[in-house]
Design an enzyme around this catalytic site. Sequence first.
Site, PDB file in Angstrom:
ATOM      1  CE  LYS A 198      -3.832   2.015   2.669  1.00  0.00           C
ATOM      2  NZ  LYS A 198      -4.622   1.867   3.919  1.00  0.00           N
ATOM      3  CB  SER A 221      -7.883   3.585   2.790  1.00  0.00           C
ATOM      4  OG  SER A 221      -7.066   3.083   3.833  1.00  0.00           O
ATOM      5  CB  SER A 275      -8.009   0.764   5.803  1.00  0.00           C
ATOM      6  OG  SER A 275      -8.801   1.912   5.631  1.00  0.00           O
TER       7      SER A 275
END
Length: 498
Positions: free
Chosen positions: A79, A154, A178
């Site tokens: 990420k 996210s 997330s």
Amino acid sequence: MSPAQLPVADLLLRLRRRQVAPSELLAACLARIEALDGTLRAFLYVHGEAARAEARRWDQAYARGEQVPPLAGIPVAVKDVIATRGVPTTCGSRILEGWRPPYEATVMTRLREAGAILLGKTNTDEFAMGSSTENSAFGPTRNPWDPERVPGGSSGGSAAAVAAGMAPCALGTDTGGSIRQPAGLCGIVGLKPTYGRVSRYGLVAYGSSLDQIGPLTRTVEDAALLLQVLAGHDPRDATSADVPVPDYGEALRAGIAGLRVGIAREGLDEGLQPGVRAAILQAVQALAELGAGLEEVTLPTIEYALPTYYLVATAEASSNLARYDGVRYGLRVEASEIVAMFSRTREAGFGPEVKRRIMLGTYALSAGFYEAFYLKAQRARTLVRRDFERAFERVDLVLLPTSPTVAFRLGERVADPLQMYLADIFTIPVNLAGLPGISVPCGFSEGLPVGLQLVGRPFDEPTVLRAAAAYQEATDWHLQRPPLAEAGAGGPAGGGRG
Ligand code: GLN
């Protein structure tokens, strides 16, 4: 099937038996990215050349039959809120566009030492603020099960990359859900470790008292493999805990019989989509058949978790994001004097959700309001934690849905932040309490995956993994694959690829 679609544990076996070489595995991932990511946009940056060089090194090590570290040759998607030395790290924000960190996060050091290969950086809501990946400044990621739908967020890029078989595993971060929510919405496994279990050094801070890094994988076994490498004390992160790291793989074999699982009554209240409720109830039934002892537990203060989180997380974010001032990192918009330069840079560099949260957090911390909002939120946070403590006096695990709905349509909630915030109603309390939680695939509704969440006591990842593994062994939801059109799916991927 492409090797890119196999679980990490299978790949490690094949690598050791020399049925596949690290370079072939990497090439398979890159080919899937090439074919699919034009549509899905899971990656913000693909680490092609450098990854190939690393893979060739491991080719030789395996060919010579050398003793190799535990993840040698395994590509990992990361990420884009995690600092990677010399590799762009944008946090999904214009304000960090083009920034290449001069250092690496501790998790990256650990992965590198374990032999894993950085495959690329994945799309995320800006600074991890969101539940759909639509808040990325670089465009949304799409759900591999239905490209008209969001992958969650996210860590939506990481979840989509694994679900679509572009990467065998990925790292995400979880401040309020997330990792677990996108894993649930994409039909894969996502583990948020106990706060303090994994070092946050080099994780770009959002809500520092809530943030944790964790794995997104296809199987529970893979989550254990990755956690084994990620977990441990780090003197560079004062909040990382000096607690021994158990053997997570060992824990997997214990089965679920005899474990007491508390079904949180609030998790099955109204507000749950009927198809999600049906899948969760079926999973509860399966756990009972496996020999788990079930009882009902209650988390009465869960209704305060959302407002509490949006005060604590935004207060911390407003302070953490003060450092993006046009001087130290990334974007700078010039002006005749310095204060105007700060504000122009921040005006141009941050998107609307980030600005909304900086304003909310600054307000909550400001003189005269601090006691009414921030302090009260801290007290409510304690109440949420106590709810769990009380439950854990009677049970070993608390069961909740990961998300009240299946993946929603792109654009559906963008104009209504409150609707978006509700996506995390069942994951946020777990962050407030600092507990470990996992999402495992537990069925489908409207053809879209549903996630089951299991929450454990602090540092009791072994029990969380053990129960999740037993459930997974008895079901085949995790073996389903999204129907993806592979050939020429949307043309070549966008810019910024290395
Ligand atoms: N959706 C939640 C938020 O927007 C949680 C995000 C996260 O866990 N990073 O803050």
